[in-house]
Motif scaffolding. Structure first.
Motif, short mmCIF file in Angstrom:
data_model
loop_
_atom_site.label_atom_id
_atom_site.label_comp_id
_atom_site.label_asym_id
_atom_site.label_seq_id
_atom_site.Cartn_x
_atom_site.Cartn_y
_atom_site.Cartn_z
N THR A 1 35.73 62.00 80.67
CA THR A 1 36.49 60.75 80.66
C THR A 1 35.63 59.55 80.25
O THR A 1 36.06 58.40 80.40
N TYR A 2 34.43 59.80 79.74
CA TYR A 2 33.48 58.71 79.45
C TYR A 2 34.08 57.67 78.50
O TYR A 2 33.98 56.46 78.75
N VAL A 3 34.71 58.12 77.42
CA VAL A 3 35.30 57.18 76.46
C VAL A 3 36.41 56.37 77.12
O VAL A 3 36.51 55.15 76.93
N ARG A 4 37.23 57.01 77.90
CA ARG A 4 38.30 56.30 78.59
C ARG A 4 37.73 55.31 79.60
O ARG A 4 38.23 54.17 79.72
N ASP A 5 36.69 55.72 80.33
CA ASP A 5 36.06 54.81 81.30
C ASP A 5 35.48 53.58 80.61
O ASP A 5 35.66 52.45 81.07
N LEU A 6 34.77 53.81 79.51
CA LEU A 6 34.19 52.69 78.78
C LEU A 6 35.28 51.77 78.24
O LEU A 6 35.12 50.54 78.24
N THR A 7 36.38 52.34 77.79
CA THR A 7 37.46 51.53 77.23
C THR A 7 38.09 50.66 78.31
O THR A 7 38.43 49.50 78.06
N VAL A 8 38.23 51.20 79.52
CA VAL A 8 38.73 50.40 80.64
C VAL A 8 37.79 49.22 80.89
O VAL A 8 38.24 48.07 81.04
N ILE A 9 36.49 49.48 80.93
CA ILE A 9 35.52 48.42 81.21
C ILE A 9 35.55 47.36 80.13
O ILE A 9 35.57 46.15 80.41
N TRP A 10 35.57 47.79 78.87
CA TRP A 10 35.63 46.83 77.77
C TRP A 10 36.90 45.98 77.87
O TRP A 10 36.85 44.75 77.73
N ALA A 11 38.04 46.61 78.10
CA ALA A 11 39.31 45.88 78.15
C ALA A 11 39.33 44.90 79.32
O ALA A 11 39.86 43.78 79.20
N ILE A 12 38.75 45.29 80.46
CA ILE A 12 38.68 44.37 81.59
C ILE A 12 37.79 43.17 81.26
O ILE A 12 38.14 42.01 81.52
N LYS A 13 36.63 43.45 80.67
CA LYS A 13 35.72 42.35 80.35
C LYS A 13 36.29 41.44 79.27
O LYS A 13 36.11 40.21 79.33
#
Length: 209
Positions: free
Chosen positions: A136-148
């Motif tokens: 889920t690394y790509v999905r996790d990173l995408t969540v973090i980017w979208a939040i930031k």
């Protein structure tokens, strides 16, 4: 009209997401755009950006607003004339708008493996809990980017950096929510964040606590 999703965040805050399926002409036809909006959309070189811009105006209509109710400040941040707060996003075939009586931010991102190549540019604290070998690394990173990105839109303050000033607390994808902090100029701000995933996209939005 393809209103894809409506989310009631609280009694004063709502999110609406549009699936952009219509042609440029079909999107433009029912809209009454201000002269500067017409000039802006005509200056866009990509039709996908033009359609994203126009789909946002359709989302405004879903909230009961028109293009005339929207304006931008010198930093490019959108505002509503009635004093409500708004944030806008579009990515490929989706666009989103959040409207509230308090400052808010929203972002939609397509989940793409290449985000792993730029992770070091926008995460630091988060490396303590992220696992690059995770499926889920790509999905996790995408969540973090979208939040930031949502936080940045909320504050619209020059000098803020994703890596240094924004922190996303550990989360589980199935929880669809977490907490994010802004640590800037010796002040700390806590924000409630939520995120949803659909069709290989991630949408995140933030509201102050």
């Amino acid at each position: 009209m393809p209103l894809f999703k409506s989310i009631s965040v609280n009694s004063q805050t709502a999110v609406k997401i549009w699936r952009i399926e219509e042609s440029y002409d079909d999107l433009l036809k029912p809209l009454d755009l201000k002269p500067n909006s017409k000039a802006r959309v005509l200056s866009m070189k990509s039709e996908i950006h033009q359609r994203g811009f126009l789909s946002v105006r359709h989302l405004l209509r879903e909230f009961g607003y028109t293009d005339q109710d929207l304006y931008y400040d010198d930093y490019g941040k959108p505002h509503l004339k009635d004093g409500n707060y708004i944030s806008i996003t579009h990515s490929f075939e989706f666009s989103g708008v959040i409207v509230s009586n308090q400052p808010v931010g929203i972002d939609i991102e397509k989940q793409r493996p290449k985000i792993g190549r730029i992770a070091s540019k926008f995460i630091e604290y988060e490396t303590d809990y992220l696992k690059p070998e995770s499926p889920t690394y790509v999905r996790d990173l995408t969540v973090i980017w979208a939040i930031k990105e949502s936080l940045y839109k909320l504050f619209a303050t020059p000098g803020m950096l994703f890596k240094e000033h924004f922190l996303v607390i550990p989360f589980m994808l199935e929880d669809n929510e977490t907490v994010a902090w802004i640590d800037y100029n010796s002040k700390k701000y806590r924000h409630k964040t939520a995120f949803i995933e659909f069709e290989d996209f991630t949408c995140a939005y933030v509201v102050p606590e």
